[in-house]
Design a protein around this motif. Structure first.
Motif, mmCIF file in Angstrom:
data_model
loop_
_atom_site.group_PDB
_atom_site.id
_atom_site.type_symbol
_atom_site.label_atom_id
_atom_site.label_comp_id
_atom_site.label_asym_id
_atom_site.label_seq_id
_atom_site.Cartn_x
_atom_site.Cartn_y
_atom_site.Cartn_z
ATOM 1 N N MET A 1 13.147 -6.732 10.108
ATOM 2 C CA MET A 1 11.864 -6.630 10.813
ATOM 3 C C MET A 1 11.230 -5.262 10.518
ATOM 4 S SD MET A 1 11.097 -6.852 14.937
ATOM 5 C CE MET A 1 11.696 -8.530 15.045
ATOM 6 N N THR A 2 9.972 -5.273 10.082
ATOM 7 C CA THR A 2 9.279 -4.017 9.801
ATOM 8 C C THR A 2 8.876 -3.336 11.112
ATOM 9 O OG1 THR A 2 7.057 -4.992 9.753
ATOM 10 C CG2 THR A 2 8.322 -5.052 7.702
ATOM 11 N N THR A 3 8.474 -2.076 10.980
ATOM 12 C CA THR A 3 8.026 -1.325 12.153
ATOM 13 C C THR A 3 6.828 -2.002 12.805
ATOM 14 O OG1 THR A 3 8.816 0.749 11.188
ATOM 15 C CG2 THR A 3 7.187 0.907 12.949
ATOM 16 N N LEU A 4 5.876 -2.463 12.001
ATOM 17 C CA LEU A 4 4.695 -3.116 12.551
ATOM 18 C C LEU A 4 5.062 -4.418 13.248
ATOM 19 C CD1 LEU A 4 1.704 -3.281 13.046
ATOM 20 C CD2 LEU A 4 1.401 -4.249 10.748
ATOM 21 N N GLU A 5 5.944 -5.185 12.646
ATOM 22 C CA GLU A 5 6.375 -6.435 13.280
ATOM 23 C C GLU A 5 7.062 -6.167 14.614
ATOM 24 O OE1 GLU A 5 8.676 -7.981 10.134
ATOM 25 O OE2 GLU A 5 7.038 -9.151 9.255
ATOM 26 N N ALA A 6 7.850 -5.100 14.687
ATOM 27 C CA ALA A 6 8.515 -4.739 15.941
ATOM 28 C C ALA A 6 7.484 -4.359 17.004
ATOM 29 C CB ALA A 6 9.479 -3.571 15.703
ATOM 30 N N LYS A 7 6.449 -3.622 16.585
ATOM 31 C CA LYS A 7 5.382 -3.259 17.524
ATOM 32 C C LYS A 7 4.645 -4.507 18.007
ATOM 33 C CE LYS A 7 4.371 1.343 15.594
ATOM 34 N NZ LYS A 7 3.323 2.195 14.966
ATOM 35 N N LEU A 8 4.388 -5.421 17.100
ATOM 36 C CA LEU A 8 3.696 -6.659 17.470
ATOM 37 C C LEU A 8 4.506 -7.472 18.463
ATOM 38 C CD1 LEU A 8 2.138 -7.957 14.111
ATOM 39 C CD2 LEU A 8 0.922 -7.449 16.222
#
Length: 271
Positions: free
Chosen positions: A1-8
């Motif tokens: 999971m990318t950082t952006l996906e984790a934030k989402l």
């Protein structure tokens, strides 16, 4: 999971924890992304709400309606007037605070009418560090929830999320309210707001993308993005714009050779 996906994922889980949410919705990229996330997390319990007033260009209201339809979220429009506030009309360096307080107050009242406890806005993680932003104080005082800020989602990431949702506003330039075209200390009036709006409609019709028409008490100072400046430096444009803006009530028409700059008539960097 990318950082952006984790934030989402964190932002969606955050919104899903509420019984419902009303989003202060301008139709710009920030509030559109919050609306899309809320629609995913809450379904029919998510409401986008746009506050319509003299400072919101008619074209922006139509954009908000269109984007809400793209997202598939329920869209409510409430009307009010900032011009009823002497503090706003005075146009000091706290104008954005007075404006945001009134707008969010309308959101909170509308949320109560629909039985919704949570009001969200589109403040992102870059906003607090972007200069003089008195409007953010209103967000804090009224306890409005900012999911983008809460989960560290930056402006660039907001645009990436908007592109993932295939939103038409993913690359839309920032658009501050019309009062930001009037220099601090010069009263905000309906006549000034109207001629600025009509002047900017003309600039848009002439094909400019990022621009402002600043109203210096009857002197129109046109700012266009540096990469569009060459198109404005023509005799044909000078003649046409002078004639058209004079017809709108401007006494003088100038082109700012510095080009478009945020906050060029006030301490606020929200324009």
């Amino acid at each position: 999971m990318t950082t952006l996906e984790a934030k989402l994922e964190a932002a969606r889980e955050d919104l899903a924890a509420h019984d419902g949410a009303l989003i202060a919705f301008s139709g710009g990229v920030d509030s559109s992304v919050v609306a899309a996330l809320a629609r995913d997390a809450l379904g029919a319990d998510a409401i986008a709400c746009t506050a319509s007033s003299e400072t919101l260009p008619a074209a922006e209201l139509e954009d908000a309606k269109r984007v809400a339809d793209e997202i598939g979220i329920r869209h409510e429009i409430v009307s009010f007037s900032e011009l009823e506030s002497d503090a706003f009309v005075e146009n000091d360096d706290e104008r954005c605070y007075h404006c945001r307080t009134m707008r969010l107050g309308e959101m909170l009242e509308t949320a109560r009418e629909f039985g919704v406890e949570t009001v969200c806005d589109g403040t992102n993680a870059d906003d607090p560090g972007a200069g003089h932003r008195p409007g953010l104080r209103a967000v804090e005082e009224l306890e409005v929830h900012s999911p983008l800020l809460a989960h560290g989602i930056t402006k660039d990431e907001v645009r990436e999320i908007a592109a993932r949702y295939d939103l038409s506003v993913a690359d839309k330039p920032s658009m501050a309210c019309l009062s930001s075209r009037i220099p601090t200390g010069l009263a905000v009036t309906e006549a000034r707001l109207d001629r600025v709006e009509r002047a900017e409609v003309l600039l848009r019709q002439w094909g400019f993308d990022q621009f402002r028409v600043r109203d210096h008490d009857g002197l129109a100072r046109i700012e266009v993005a540096p990469d569009e400046l060459e198109r404005a430096l023509t005799h044909e444009f000078a003649e046409t714009v002078r004639e058209e803006l004079s017809d709108l009530g401007f006494d003088h028409v100038t082109l700012d050779l510095h080009g478009y700059r945020t906050g060029s008539v006030s301490p606020a960097a929200d324009d």
